[in-house]
Design a protein around this motif. Structure first.
Motif, mmCIF file in Angstrom:
data_model
loop_
_atom_site.group_PDB
_atom_site.id
_atom_site.type_symbol
_atom_site.label_atom_id
_atom_site.label_comp_id
_atom_site.label_asym_id
_atom_site.label_seq_id
_atom_site.Cartn_x
_atom_site.Cartn_y
_atom_site.Cartn_z
ATOM 1 N N LEU A 10 40.572 43.037 33.845
ATOM 2 C CA LEU A 10 40.444 43.033 35.295
ATOM 3 C C LEU A 10 39.314 42.123 35.771
ATOM 4 O O LEU A 10 39.291 41.703 36.932
ATOM 5 N N LEU A 11 38.372 41.819 34.857
ATOM 6 C CA LEU A 11 37.261 40.933 35.216
ATOM 7 C C LEU A 11 37.543 39.481 34.854
ATOM 8 O O LEU A 11 36.709 38.604 35.107
ATOM 9 N N GLU A 12 38.723 39.219 34.299
ATOM 10 C CA GLU A 12 39.131 37.842 34.022
ATOM 11 C C GLU A 12 39.455 37.129 35.337
ATOM 12 O O GLU A 12 39.929 37.755 36.295
ATOM 13 N N PRO A 13 39.216 35.816 35.425
ATOM 14 C CA PRO A 13 39.490 35.092 36.675
ATOM 15 C C PRO A 13 40.972 35.088 37.025
ATOM 16 O O PRO A 13 41.820 34.812 36.170
ATOM 17 N N ALA A 14 41.284 35.420 38.266
ATOM 18 C CA ALA A 14 42.649 35.287 38.773
ATOM 19 C C ALA A 14 42.854 33.884 39.332
ATOM 20 O O ALA A 14 43.912 33.281 39.178
ATOM 21 N N PHE A 15 41.807 33.350 39.991
ATOM 22 C CA PHE A 15 41.811 31.989 40.510
ATOM 23 C C PHE A 15 40.367 31.628 40.834
ATOM 24 O O PHE A 15 39.454 32.452 40.683
ATOM 25 N N HIS A 16 40.141 30.415 41.289
ATOM 26 C CA HIS A 16 38.800 29.958 41.624
ATOM 27 C C HIS A 16 38.749 29.522 43.090
ATOM 28 O O HIS A 16 39.693 28.903 43.604
ATOM 29 N N LEU A 17 37.663 29.891 43.762
ATOM 30 C CA LEU A 17 37.372 29.383 45.096
ATOM 31 C C LEU A 17 36.265 28.356 44.939
ATOM 32 O O LEU A 17 35.093 28.688 44.811
ATOM 33 N N GLY A 18 36.660 27.096 44.878
ATOM 34 C CA GLY A 18 35.700 26.059 44.502
ATOM 35 C C GLY A 18 35.358 26.238 43.031
ATOM 36 O O GLY A 18 36.235 26.285 42.174
ATOM 37 N N LYS A 19 34.079 26.384 42.740
ATOM 38 C CA LYS A 19 33.647 26.604 41.366
ATOM 39 C C LYS A 19 33.427 28.084 41.049
ATOM 40 O O LYS A 19 33.034 28.434 39.937
ATOM 41 N N VAL A 20 33.676 28.949 42.034
ATOM 42 C CA VAL A 20 33.416 30.375 41.868
ATOM 43 C C VAL A 20 34.697 31.089 41.467
ATOM 44 O O VAL A 20 35.729 30.998 42.149
ATOM 45 N N ALA A 21 34.645 31.811 40.336
ATOM 46 C CA ALA A 21 35.805 32.549 39.851
ATOM 47 C C ALA A 21 35.996 33.833 40.641
ATOM 48 O O ALA A 21 35.031 34.514 40.987
ATOM 49 N N THR A 22 37.239 34.150 40.931
ATOM 50 C CA THR A 22 37.590 35.403 41.598
ATOM 51 C C THR A 22 38.396 36.241 40.625
ATOM 52 O O THR A 22 39.448 35.817 40.152
ATOM 53 N N SER A 23 37.877 37.420 40.291
ATOM 54 C CA SER A 23 38.491 38.246 39.254
ATOM 55 C C SER A 23 39.721 38.989 39.781
ATOM 56 O O SER A 23 39.900 39.155 40.996
ATOM 57 N N TRP A 24 40.527 39.467 38.820
ATOM 58 C CA TRP A 24 41.678 40.287 39.188
ATOM 59 C C TRP A 24 41.236 41.581 39.870
ATOM 60 O O TRP A 24 41.912 42.072 40.776
ATOM 61 N N ALA A 25 40.098 42.126 39.443
ATOM 62 C CA ALA A 25 39.586 43.351 40.070
ATOM 63 C C ALA A 25 39.288 43.110 41.539
ATOM 64 O O ALA A 25 39.563 43.966 42.397
#
Length: 222
Positions: A10-25
């Motif tokens: 759940l803490l793996e990246p779902a996508f990135h906003l710029g260089k910031v990863a957004t997790s599945w959680a």
């Protein structure tokens, strides 16, 4: 397989906003959070079980982001979600379903004392025992959110004003911590809070004066 192994994806990246990863959680927290508040606005009981899922997801997000008071708040929310579920079902007169009410002066006094004390204690804990970079804002939003949750559990109209205050702090705080999707979620929450305030207000006034005439107006927030 351990609990850590189950939750780690759940803490793996779902996508990135710029260089910031957004997790599945964070993504799932966004969805369940928005649905939960929408159901609270409608006074629908399903807000409580969906809210429990949201609590677990946001706890993971906040621990990963170093917002420890907010993470601990989610643990308390588990208890409050169960309490609220019970109250909405049986907290009314003669164990009936709960209806929207106003916050009494005694409740305001109790919430105020709790808020100041809780903020002070959590600031001390965060400053002494954690590496939190925002101890005051983390503590004060936690205290406000707990007070608002109590009001929500008791269907107190003014709990929406407390949520609005908390959201106005949360939005820039989460953006500063690079939790952009969560910050966006709280923008959605803010809009839903105003919708909830209006919906619960209409419900309360309709019961005070079913004819729609002569109901005592609710005090406006300063």
């Amino acid at each position: 397989m351990s609990l850590h192994d189950l939750l780690e994806p759940l803490l793996e990246p779902a996508f990135h906003l710029g260089k910031v990863a957004t997790s599945w959680a964070e993504v799932l927290g966004f969805v369940t959070g928005a649905v939960t508040v929408w159901l609270v606005v409608r006074q629908h009981l399903w807000n409580w079980p969906i809210g429990l899922a949201n609590v677990v997801l946001l706890c993971l997000v906040f621990v990963d982001g170093g917002l420890y008071a907010d993470a601990s708040l989610q643990v308390v929310y588990v208890v409050l979600q169960l309490y609220g579920w019970w109250e909405w079902l049986y907290g009314g007169q003669d164990r009936s379903k709960l209806i929207v009410n106003r916050t009494s002066n005694a409740e305001w006094a109790g919430l105020g004392i709790f808020g100041v004390a809780a903020t002070g204690v959590m600031m001390w804990v965060l400053t002494t025992w954690t590496d939190s970079t925002v101890p005051f804002w983390d503590a004060v939003t936690t205290a406000i959110s707990l007070a608002a949750t109590y009001g929500q559990c008791r269907k107190l109209l003014e709990s929406w004003w407390l949520w609005i205050l908390a959201d106005l702090i949360y939005i820039p705080l989460y953006a500063w911590k690079n939790l952009y999707l969560t910050s966006g979620l709280y923008l959605v929450f803010l809009a839903l809070c105003f919708a909830g305030l209006l919906a619960w207000r209409r419900d309360l006034i309709s019961r005070e004066d079913p004819s729609g005439r002569g109901a005592e107006p609710l005090p406006e927030a300063a």
